[in-house]
Design a protein around this motif. Structure first.
Motif, PDB file in Angstrom:
ATOM      1  N   UNK A  51       2.825  11.932   2.398  1.00  0.00           N
ATOM      2  CA  UNK A  51       2.031  11.265   3.443  1.00  0.00           C
ATOM      3  C   UNK A  51       1.111  10.218   2.811  1.00  0.00           C
ATOM      4  N   UNK A  52       0.507  10.568   1.670  1.00  0.00           N
ATOM      5  CA  UNK A  52      -0.350   9.611   0.965  1.00  0.00           C
ATOM      6  C   UNK A  52       0.440   8.383   0.531  1.00  0.00           C
ATOM      7  N   UNK A  53       1.663   8.608   0.030  1.00  0.00           N
ATOM      8  CA  UNK A  53       2.501   7.496  -0.415  1.00  0.00           C
ATOM      9  C   UNK A  53       2.938   6.620   0.761  1.00  0.00           C
ATOM     10  N   UNK A  54       3.407   7.264   1.814  1.00  0.00           N
ATOM     11  CA  UNK A  54       3.920   6.530   2.971  1.00  0.00           C
ATOM     12  C   UNK A  54       2.822   5.671   3.603  1.00  0.00           C
ATOM     13  N   UNK A  55       1.601   6.161   3.596  1.00  0.00           N
ATOM     14  CA  UNK A  55       0.499   5.403   4.190  1.00  0.00           C
ATOM     15  C   UNK A  55       0.109   4.170   3.378  1.00  0.00           C
ATOM     16  N   UNK A  56       0.673   4.022   2.168  1.00  0.00           N
ATOM     17  CA  UNK A  56       0.430   2.813   1.367  1.00  0.00           C
ATOM     18  C   UNK A  56       1.644   1.883   1.358  1.00  0.00           C
ATOM     19  N   UNK A  57       2.648   2.189   2.165  1.00  0.00           N
ATOM     20  CA  UNK A  57       3.859   1.364   2.195  1.00  0.00           C
ATOM     21  C   UNK A  57       3.527  -0.072   2.585  1.00  0.00           C
ATOM     22  N   UNK A  58       3.942  -1.061   1.787  1.00  0.00           N
ATOM     23  CA  UNK A  58       3.678  -2.455   2.168  1.00  0.00           C
ATOM     24  C   UNK A  58       4.445  -2.814   3.437  1.00  0.00           C
ATOM     25  N   UNK A  59       3.914  -3.711   4.223  1.00  0.00           N
ATOM     26  CA  UNK A  59       4.558  -4.099   5.472  1.00  0.00           C
ATOM     27  C   UNK A  59       5.755  -5.019   5.251  1.00  0.00           C
ATOM     28  N   UNK A  60       5.890  -5.549   4.051  1.00  0.00           N
ATOM     29  CA  UNK A  60       7.092  -6.289   3.672  1.00  0.00           C
ATOM     30  C   UNK A  60       7.469  -5.904   2.249  1.00  0.00           C
ATOM     31  N   UNK A  61       8.736  -6.056   1.901  1.00  0.00           N
ATOM     32  CA  UNK A  61       9.180  -5.737   0.549  1.00  0.00           C
ATOM     33  C   UNK A  61       8.599  -6.760  -0.419  1.00  0.00           C
ATOM     34  N   UNK A  62       7.870  -6.325  -1.440  1.00  0.00           N
ATOM     35  CA  UNK A  62       7.282  -7.279  -2.383  1.00  0.00           C
ATOM     36  C   UNK A  62       8.304  -8.210  -3.019  1.00  0.00           C
ATOM     37  N   UNK A  63       9.512  -7.732  -3.308  1.00  0.00           N
ATOM     38  CA  UNK A  63      10.542  -8.587  -3.919  1.00  0.00           C
ATOM     39  C   UNK A  63      10.854  -9.788  -3.033  1.00  0.00           C
TER      40      UNK A  63
END
Length: 489
Positions: free
Chosen positions: A459-471
């Motif tokens: 849950x901690x990881x998912x809540x930091x998911x960027x809104x777009x792929x950095x690549x």
């Protein structure tokens, strides 16, 4: 158009807004473009080459290899104890195999980034037939040493293939279709199990059969496993692939071996891997207990039937999850959250059911259950559903990992470490089940506990998911900088 100095370097700024974690990037070559001029591409590149270099074609080639290799291995595992009369030797071999996979995967990122995805796949495909041939020799001649040795040999080759596969499946898909591409990969693995199940049923359908699967069954597996090699040779280098949305894969500059090992050490300690490590350990842990469950409680022809019918619901479930993960009206972070809760709730339901059934079996041993017995449906359905929830968990995790990647090489490193932890979990699961005499209840409870332990960090990881792929953002910044230089040259 003005000439462009392809040796000139530009710095790509760090991402500092709330949608992205901060990434420190190397300088990028201006000459490499992200967007492809499709009109020029169609006019200058032959049709056969465009088809070959298309991202979907490459994903299909990879999926066929998954069909021929890991799927056949899964089909053998799906027989319960590898189809042998007793599951102990099979569990020992499988535990050794996954231990070797874990060791090689840990260093697999630098290896694959050095030799290239294609040649890592070729190396791995050469090892696939070893497992099937070892089971044949054990079934036909009672040769146990080769079965155990095959676990170590095939583990090394399969690890190279797994690392390359993980990097490829997270890299090939365009950003808006990653869920569906990953579903295609998962389905191909389960279609292989479907074919394996058909082979099993054709040779082991007689009522009252006892002991292990007939030796001829393994010959069919070996033949299919040998077919992976020519498809591995058809894989295109990443830098030549054109995705279906007209973009190319973002490749970072090649690193020295020393730099690669520094990067893999940095990957191991990254928050992405640390927070997902328990989930990775859990994601395949179920396979050892369920393989023992089949071997202990079901007749030979039911074990054969299990590998035939188990993939059907998996196909539906994985594509449904793929559509959720690809919804365009939701941010990537929101899709990641919905995907996590969907997969977790389904797995909780399956494990509560399986533990209840196993407690009943511990009180009253049902013997070898056949499909004509009244217990068959209630005993088999938990296995049937875990063959869907398990692959969904893996598909989701690779989608999530790819959401954080800054380039193709990072996908390979992340995939290598994640696969290493997966393999450690499988090795422990099968090792634990070598001690199982009659009941996999402890295995079910441990698996359920691992799922619970993984939820808070996930849950901690998912809540930091960027809104777009950095690549994608880096590649777009690279294109913009290139256009500015062209305009001022």
């Amino acid at each position: 158009m003005a000439d462009v100095n392809t040796d000139k370097k530009i710095p790509v700024p760090d991402f500092q807004d709330d949608s992205f974690p901060v990434y420190q990037q190397d300088t990028l070559s201006v000459g490499a473009t992200h967007e492809v001029n499709m009109e020029e591409y169609r006019a200058t590149v032959p049709l056969w080459k465009r088809v070959w270099q298309h991202s979907l074609t490459q994903m299909i080639l990879l999926s066929i290899q998954a069909f021929c290799g890991p799927a056949m291995s899964d089909a053998i595992t799906g027989l319960g104890g590898g189809g042998l009369a007793t599951p102990k030797v099979s569990n020992i071999s499988t535990a050794i195999r996954y231990a070797m996979i874990a060791i090689v995967c840990l260093m697999g990122g630098p290896l694959v980034n050095k030799i290239g995805v294609k040649w890592a796949l070729v190396l791995g495909s050469l090892s696939f037939p070893i497992q099937g041939s070892a089971y044949y020799c054990n079934s036909k001649f009672g040769n146990q040493w080769y079965l155990i040795l095959s676990g170590a040999i095939s583990g090394v080759g399969t690890a190279c293939w797994y690392v390359a596969e993980a990097g490829a499946i997270m890299t090939l898909a365009p950003s808006g279709a990653r869920g569906k591409y990953l579903a295609l990969w998962i389905v191909s693995r389960n279609l292989g199990q479907l074919v394996g199940g058909a082979i099993n049923m054709s040779k082991n359908h007689h009522p009252g059969a006892e002991g292990g699967i007939t030796p001829d069954t393994y010959i069919a597996f070996v033949i299919i496993e040998c077919l992976a090699l020519p498809f591995a040779l058809l894989i295109s280098p990443f830098e030549k692939v054109v995705r279906s949305d007209g973009t190319k894969i973002h490749m970072a500059e090649a690193l020295s071996t020393k730099q690669e090992f520094k990067r893999i050490l940095k990957t191991v300690t990254s928050s992405l891997i640390v927070l997902s490590s328990i989930w990775a350990f859990w994601s395949f842990f179920y396979s050892g207990s369920w393989s023992t469950y089949l071997g202990v409680y079901f007749s030979v022809r039911v074990r054969a039937l299990s590998s035939l019918i188990s993939p059907f619901f998996c196909i539906i479930g994985c594509f449904a999850l793929g559509f959720i993960l690809d919804m365009k009206n939701l941010s990537q972070r929101r899709r990641a959250q919905i995907g996590l809760y969907t997969v977790a709730i389904l797995n909780v339901g399956v494990y509560i059911w399986s533990i209840i059934m196993q407690v009943k079996f511990n009180r009253h041993n049902p013997g070898k259950i056949d499909w004509s017995d009244h217990l068959y449906a209630s005993a088999f359905l938990p296995y049937f559903f875990v063959q869907t929830t398990g692959p969904m968990s893996q598909s989701y995790m690779y989608w999530l990992l790819s959401s954080f990647a800054t380039d193709a090489q990072e996908n390979v490193r992340n995939g290598a470490v994640f696969r290493c932890i997966e393999a450690v979990g499988q090795a422990v699961a099968y090792g634990m089940n070598t001690q199982t005499k009659s009941s996999p209840l402890i295995g079910f409870c441990v698996t359920f506990g691992l799922l619970g332990a993984s939820m808070l960090p996930m849950i901690m990881l998912v809540n930091t998911t960027p809104d777009r792929i950095p690549a994608d953002v880096i590649a777009e910044a690279q294109d913009t900088a290139r256009q500015k230089i062209e305009g001022t040259a």
